[in-house]
Design a protein around this motif. Structure first.
Motif, PDB file in Angstrom:
ATOM      1  N   ASP A  80      85.047  14.991  58.058  1.00  0.00           N
ATOM      2  CA  ASP A  80      86.235  14.177  58.332  1.00  0.00           C
ATOM      3  C   ASP A  80      85.854  12.725  58.587  1.00  0.00           C
ATOM      4  O   ASP A  80      86.558  11.795  58.153  1.00  0.00           O
ATOM      5  CB  ASP A  80      86.991  14.732  59.541  1.00  0.00           C
ATOM      6  CG  ASP A  80      87.678  16.057  59.263  1.00  0.00           C
ATOM      7  OD1 ASP A  80      87.789  16.433  58.076  1.00  0.00           O
ATOM      8  OD2 ASP A  80      88.099  16.726  60.228  1.00  0.00           O
ATOM      9  N   ARG A  91      86.243   8.844  50.523  1.00  0.00           N
ATOM     10  CA  ARG A  91      85.945   9.788  49.438  1.00  0.00           C
ATOM     11  C   ARG A  91      84.614  10.480  49.707  1.00  0.00           C
ATOM     12  O   ARG A  91      83.814  10.038  50.544  1.00  0.00           O
ATOM     13  CB  ARG A  91      85.886   9.062  48.099  1.00  0.00           C
ATOM     14  CG  ARG A  91      84.795   7.994  48.034  1.00  0.00           C
ATOM     15  CD  ARG A  91      84.873   7.199  46.738  1.00  0.00           C
ATOM     16  NE  ARG A  91      84.612   8.064  45.586  1.00  0.00           N
ATOM     17  CZ  ARG A  91      85.056   7.824  44.362  1.00  0.00           C
ATOM     18  NH1 ARG A  91      85.801   6.760  44.128  1.00  0.00           N
ATOM     19  NH2 ARG A  91      84.764   8.642  43.364  1.00  0.00           N
ATOM     20  N   SER A 146      79.637  23.551  52.548  1.00  0.00           N
ATOM     21  CA  SER A 146      80.239  23.588  51.213  1.00  0.00           C
ATOM     22  C   SER A 146      81.749  23.807  51.285  1.00  0.00           C
ATOM     23  O   SER A 146      82.519  23.160  50.551  1.00  0.00           O
ATOM     24  CB  SER A 146      79.577  24.689  50.375  1.00  0.00           C
ATOM     25  OG  SER A 146      78.187  24.471  50.258  1.00  0.00           O
ATOM     26  N   LYS A 147      82.172  24.707  52.138  1.00  0.00           N
ATOM     27  CA  LYS A 147      83.611  24.994  52.264  1.00  0.00           C
ATOM     28  C   LYS A 147      84.377  23.763  52.753  1.00  0.00           C
ATOM     29  O   LYS A 147      85.445  23.433  52.228  1.00  0.00           O
ATOM     30  CB  LYS A 147      83.836  26.161  53.227  1.00  0.00           C
ATOM     31  CG  LYS A 147      85.302  26.569  53.384  1.00  0.00           C
ATOM     32  CD  LYS A 147      85.428  27.803  54.267  1.00  0.00           C
ATOM     33  CE  LYS A 147      86.898  28.170  54.495  1.00  0.00           C
ATOM     34  NZ  LYS A 147      87.571  28.555  53.232  1.00  0.00           N
ATOM     35  N   LEU A 197      84.439  21.084  49.775  1.00  0.00           N
ATOM     36  CA  LEU A 197      84.998  21.369  48.452  1.00  0.00           C
ATOM     37  C   LEU A 197      86.337  20.692  48.165  1.00  0.00           C
ATOM     38  O   LEU A 197      86.537  20.194  47.049  1.00  0.00           O
ATOM     39  CB  LEU A 197      85.091  22.883  48.232  1.00  0.00           C
ATOM     40  CG  LEU A 197      83.839  23.507  47.604  1.00  0.00           C
ATOM     41  CD1 LEU A 197      83.914  25.029  47.647  1.00  0.00           C
ATOM     42  CD2 LEU A 197      83.671  23.026  46.162  1.00  0.00           C
ATOM     43  N   PRO A 198      87.282  20.642  49.090  1.00  0.00           N
ATOM     44  CA  PRO A 198      88.535  19.939  48.746  1.00  0.00           C
ATOM     45  C   PRO A 198      88.307  18.493  48.332  1.00  0.00           C
ATOM     46  O   PRO A 198      88.965  17.985  47.421  1.00  0.00           O
ATOM     47  CB  PRO A 198      89.345  20.024  50.050  1.00  0.00           C
ATOM     48  CG  PRO A 198      88.802  21.205  50.768  1.00  0.00           C
ATOM     49  CD  PRO A 198      87.337  21.230  50.444  1.00  0.00           C
ATOM     50  N   HIS A 199      87.357  17.839  48.972  1.00  0.00           N
ATOM     51  CA  HIS A 199      87.067  16.437  48.663  1.00  0.00           C
ATOM     52  C   HIS A 199      86.267  16.315  47.363  1.00  0.00           C
ATOM     53  O   HIS A 199      86.456  15.346  46.608  1.00  0.00           O
ATOM     54  CB  HIS A 199      86.328  15.804  49.829  1.00  0.00           C
ATOM     55  CG  HIS A 199      87.012  16.020  51.142  1.00  0.00           C
ATOM     56  ND1 HIS A 199      88.240  15.462  51.436  1.00  0.00           N
ATOM     57  CD2 HIS A 199      86.676  16.770  52.225  1.00  0.00           C
ATOM     58  CE1 HIS A 199      88.622  15.841  52.639  1.00  0.00           C
ATOM     59  NE2 HIS A 199      87.690  16.632  53.146  1.00  0.00           N
ATOM     60  N   ARG A 257      86.585  18.399  44.883  1.00  0.00           N
ATOM     61  CA  ARG A 257      87.589  18.614  43.839  1.00  0.00           C
ATOM     62  C   ARG A 257      88.337  17.318  43.532  1.00  0.00           C
ATOM     63  O   ARG A 257      88.613  16.988  42.381  1.00  0.00           O
ATOM     64  CB  ARG A 257      88.592  19.690  44.264  1.00  0.00           C
ATOM     65  CG  ARG A 257      88.054  21.105  44.182  1.00  0.00           C
ATOM     66  CD  ARG A 257      89.159  22.144  44.277  1.00  0.00           C
ATOM     67  NE  ARG A 257      89.748  22.248  45.608  1.00  0.00           N
ATOM     68  CZ  ARG A 257      90.940  21.760  45.945  1.00  0.00           C
ATOM     69  NH1 ARG A 257      91.684  21.103  45.067  1.00  0.00           N
ATOM     70  NH2 ARG A 257      91.398  21.915  47.184  1.00  0.00           N
ATOM     71  N   ALA A 258      88.658  16.580  44.573  1.00  0.00           N
ATOM     72  CA  ALA A 258      89.406  15.333  44.387  1.00  0.00           C
ATOM     73  C   ALA A 258      88.606  14.301  43.611  1.00  0.00           C
ATOM     74  O   ALA A 258      89.173  13.494  42.850  1.00  0.00           O
ATOM     75  CB  ALA A 258      89.821  14.772  45.743  1.00  0.00           C
ATOM     76  N   SER A 259      87.286  14.305  43.788  1.00  0.00           N
ATOM     77  CA  SER A 259      86.440  13.290  43.148  1.00  0.00           C
ATOM     78  C   SER A 259      85.778  13.783  41.867  1.00  0.00           C
ATOM     79  O   SER A 259      85.116  13.000  41.178  1.00  0.00           O
ATOM     80  CB  SER A 259      85.358  12.827  44.121  1.00  0.00           C
ATOM     81  OG  SER A 259      84.482  13.895  44.460  1.00  0.00           O
ATOM     82  N   ALA A 268      84.042  26.799  40.390  1.00  0.00           N
ATOM     83  CA  ALA A 268      84.128  25.389  40.767  1.00  0.00           C
ATOM     84  C   ALA A 268      84.250  24.488  39.546  1.00  0.00           C
ATOM     85  O   ALA A 268      84.978  23.488  39.569  1.00  0.00           O
ATOM     86  CB  ALA A 268      82.895  25.008  41.588  1.00  0.00           C
ATOM     87  N   LEU A 307      87.554  23.558  38.257  1.00  0.00           N
ATOM     88  CA  LEU A 307      88.274  22.569  39.047  1.00  0.00           C
ATOM     89  C   LEU A 307      87.528  21.246  39.131  1.00  0.00           C
ATOM     90  O   LEU A 307      87.816  20.404  39.980  1.00  0.00           O
ATOM     91  CB  LEU A 307      88.535  23.135  40.449  1.00  0.00           C
ATOM     92  CG  LEU A 307      89.387  24.407  40.465  1.00  0.00           C
ATOM     93  CD1 LEU A 307      89.485  24.964  41.867  1.00  0.00           C
ATOM     94  CD2 LEU A 307      90.774  24.137  39.910  1.00  0.00           C
TER      95      LEU A 307
END
Length: 279
Positions: free
Chosen positions: A72, A80, A119-120, A123-125, A127-129, A169, A172
């Motif tokens: 965070d 990013r 990793s968990k 992963l959302p970040h 995916r965004a990049s 992965a 995505l």
């Protein structure tokens, strides 16, 4: 390139330190994390010597709250996250009869579940990049090695998990790679934190086999170990190559050693090799 952000775990020494500095030299914003930031002096000196800037942060891979706070913080400060290099880990020496299951669980907690925590959260970040998830495993994640049962089990688990995750992965937009070092001249072996003579003395019926294993392994580290910088080159390959391989070994020796397993359909080649390590 200067806007891209990579977070690296376990950077107080060895491969992690070299990768953090190398990534910064390659133009990445390098977020170098370690469990105990009071141990960051060598990291800071290496960055200063290389003329690069690192963003040094605390992260304990076994503590989900610490992991979440670090991820965070990176997003809040940099906006990013383009890559994660899971490098933090701990060595272990022992065999099943002479250690507790709790000992084995702790090895798994650091070397396997620690990778999953980071990793968990990332992963959302990623995916965004359209980013990259890179994990430093070991040749011990391919070839099981005597008196390294727990360590190899953890690294096998990481390899299996990432190999299974990679195609999911990729759908995505996230590239997954594992990097497999052999012997590296780092503090890793000393960080196992055991008195080798005492271990042999307490090994009971396993003493002769353990001594033979230690003699062979110490000799290998003295004569054929890579430098951390050499091993980190393969980590940087996974970070910067246009299309990195899923599995990357850090040396010709590592390629030959893992190749023994990857072409060994019945297991006889591996056991024929490692049986000789214990006398």
């Amino acid at each position: 390139m200067s806007s891209k952000v990579v977070l690296i775990t376990g950077t107080s020494s060895g491969i992690g330190l070299a990768a953090a500095v190398g990534a910064a030299k390659a133009g990445w914003r390098s977020v170098a994390t370690l469990r105990d930031t009071s141990r960051a002096d060598a990291l800071r000196k290496a960055a200063a010597d290389a003329g690069v800037e690192l963003d040094i942060r605390q992260l304990d891979v076994t503590d989900p709250a610490s992991v979440a706070a670090a991820i965070d913080g990176v997003i809040n400060d940099h906006g990013r996250l383009d890559a994660v290099i899971n490098n933090a880990g701990a060595g272990h020496l022992g065999t099943l009869e002479n250690e507790t299951v709790a000992d084995v669980r702790q090895v798994m907690e650091v070397n396997f579940f620690g990778v999953l925590h980071v990793s968990k959260a990332a992963l959302p970040h990623l995916r965004a990049s359209g980013g990259r998830l890179i994990t430093v495993t070991s040749v011990g994640g391919v070839v099981g090695q005597p008196f390294n049962e727990a360590y190899c089990a953890a690294k096998f688990a990481v390899e299996g998990y990432m190999e299974s995750l990679a195609p999911v992965a990729a759908k995505l937009g996230v590239t997954v790679s594992v990097v497999e070092p052999g012997a590296v001249a780092t503090e890793f072996v000393s960080n196992i934190g055991v008195d080798l003579e005492a271990e042999v003395a307490a090994a009971g019926p396993y003493a002769d086999a353990l001594q033979a294993y230690l003699d062979r392994t110490v000799s290998q580290f003295l004569s054929g170990a890579q430098s951390p910088a050499e091993a980190a080159e393969s980590v940087l390959e996974a970070l910067t190559a246009d299309r990195p391989a899923f599995r990357i070994q850090t040396s010709d020796w590592a390629r030959g050693f893992t190749g023994t397993k990857l072409t060994d359909l019945d297991g006889s080649a591996v056991l024929g090799l490692t049986n000789g390590w214990v006398g």
